[in-house]
Design a protein around this motif. Sequence first.
Motif, short mmCIF file in Angstrom:
data_model
loop_
_atom_site.label_atom_id
_atom_site.label_comp_id
_atom_site.label_asym_id
_atom_site.label_seq_id
_atom_site.Cartn_x
_atom_site.Cartn_y
_atom_site.Cartn_z
N ARG A 277 9.60 7.13 15.19
CA ARG A 277 10.54 8.26 15.30
C ARG A 277 11.89 7.88 14.68
O ARG A 277 12.54 8.71 14.03
N ASP A 278 12.31 6.64 14.86
CA ASP A 278 13.56 6.18 14.24
C ASP A 278 13.50 6.34 12.72
O ASP A 278 14.52 6.58 12.07
N LEU A 279 12.29 6.15 12.17
CA LEU A 279 12.11 6.26 10.72
C LEU A 279 11.87 7.71 10.28
O LEU A 279 11.59 7.97 9.11
N GLY A 280 11.95 8.62 11.23
CA GLY A 280 11.85 10.04 10.87
C GLY A 280 10.45 10.61 10.86
O GLY A 280 10.24 11.75 10.43
N ALA A 281 9.45 9.83 11.32
CA ALA A 281 8.08 10.34 11.30
C ALA A 281 7.84 11.32 12.46
O ALA A 281 8.50 11.24 13.50
N GLU A 282 6.88 12.20 12.23
CA GLU A 282 6.43 13.13 13.27
C GLU A 282 5.25 12.43 13.95
O GLU A 282 4.25 12.14 13.30
N SER B 218 -2.55 5.70 12.48
CA SER B 218 -2.16 4.30 12.62
C SER B 218 -1.34 4.14 13.87
O SER B 218 -0.50 4.98 14.18
N SER B 219 -1.58 3.07 14.60
CA SER B 219 -0.74 2.79 15.76
C SER B 219 0.06 1.53 15.55
O SER B 219 0.48 0.86 16.49
N GLY B 220 0.27 1.17 14.26
CA GLY B 220 0.98 -0.08 14.03
C GLY B 220 1.59 -0.18 12.65
O GLY B 220 2.34 0.71 12.22
N PHE C 189 0.84 -1.21 0.00
CA PHE C 189 0.00 0.00 0.00
C PHE C 189 0.87 1.26 0.00
O PHE C 189 0.68 2.17 -0.81
N SER C 190 1.84 1.29 0.89
CA SER C 190 2.67 2.49 1.05
C SER C 190 3.42 2.82 -0.23
O SER C 190 3.60 4.00 -0.56
N SER D 39 5.13 1.41 8.11
CA SER D 39 5.37 1.27 6.68
C SER D 39 5.38 2.62 5.97
O SER D 39 6.30 2.92 5.18
N LEU D 40 4.39 3.46 6.25
CA LEU D 40 4.34 4.77 5.61
C LEU D 40 5.55 5.62 5.99
O LEU D 40 6.08 6.37 5.15
N ALA D 41 5.97 5.51 7.23
CA ALA D 41 7.15 6.26 7.67
C ALA D 41 8.37 5.83 6.86
O ALA D 41 9.17 6.66 6.40
#
Length: 368
Positions: free
Chosen positions: A160-165, A124-126, A104-105, A131-133
């Motif tokens: 956060r490790d993947l850079g998401a806010e 999303s909490s999972g 999907f991502s 995946s999107l991050a």
Amino acid sequence: MSERVTVNPHLSGLRCLACGRSRPVGDDTAGCPHCREAGAPANLRCTYTATPAGGVALPYTAHITLGEGDTPVLTGLDAGRLGEADVRLKLEGANPTGSHKDRFSAFAVSRAVAAGYAEVVAASSGNAGISLAAYSARAGLGCKIAVTGSAPARITGLLRDLGAEVHVLPDLARWEYVARFRTSRTVLPVTNYHLPAVGSSPYGIEGFKPVARELTAQFGGRPPDWVVVPSSRGDLAWGVHLGFAELDAERVPRMCLVEPFPRLSAVLEEGADPRGTFPGGTRFQPSIAGNTVTLQAVETVRRTGGRAAVVTDAEAEPWHRALWRSGICLEPSSSVALLAASRLVEDGRAGAGASVAVIGTAHGFKGM
Ligand SMILES: [Zn+2]
């Protein structure tokens, strides 16, 4: 536009799955405007002027990728009475971030790149958030993920490790947060925020269609009789069905959508209004939690002669533990699909010799 994303020249627009009205290529992120105003929200799907022979059309011929898809299937399963049918488990945990959401991502993020957005936003909490991050990071886009307060620290840490806010919000406030961006020209919502629920990005859902081509090959060139899919709002099940319908509209597998408490089954078997919210919950199967139903989930079952199957937490827990002790490391929300498949065999819906594909949506290590 990034040179990494090439629009399929045959992509002609979007079409409502309920009223059939066509829309230009664009971002109606709460589904068909006509049906929404009429009080019966419905998702859109991509349309094409041509589809490849023996394959499925996708909105982008080159897209943002981390190497998703072409996941293996596991045979020789010994669980319940599965031996009487040809049951194969598709290991979507083999995708780059450990779940089917990577398919999907790849296309939801490619849409954002193709249309010039700077960020994507999702509730999303999972699996979907992680995946999107990852795919946003790969594309060089920003990524805002709204999570519930109950999201485990390991999940918010991964995000956060993947850079998401990361935005921690109460359940429905997450959808309100995503909805803030519905007219944004810089931030693209890619998961459902509308109530009644519609479903996620139609471009992202297209990314599930290759599962149909892969399964047909993995069952020796014939589509399986049944496909069993863990389901919340039906994005995966609908996308897989669209793929099979495109490959051979005369031979689509029956789709069995597995849920932790009666939502879709309440609509299909008791005539409940799909636009409502449904009482019940799940502690053990968070990836398919949520109290809403979508028209795309209803249509997936109706168009295929399929069914909705309920596996409660009380049934899921011992089953899941037994599965791990047999070496099969699925997340709990995925293990339940195999239990639902064994019931199809037991109750004769999938008789001796029937072929059943079970989508093991996510890797069990996600739960650690
Ligand atoms: Zn419509």
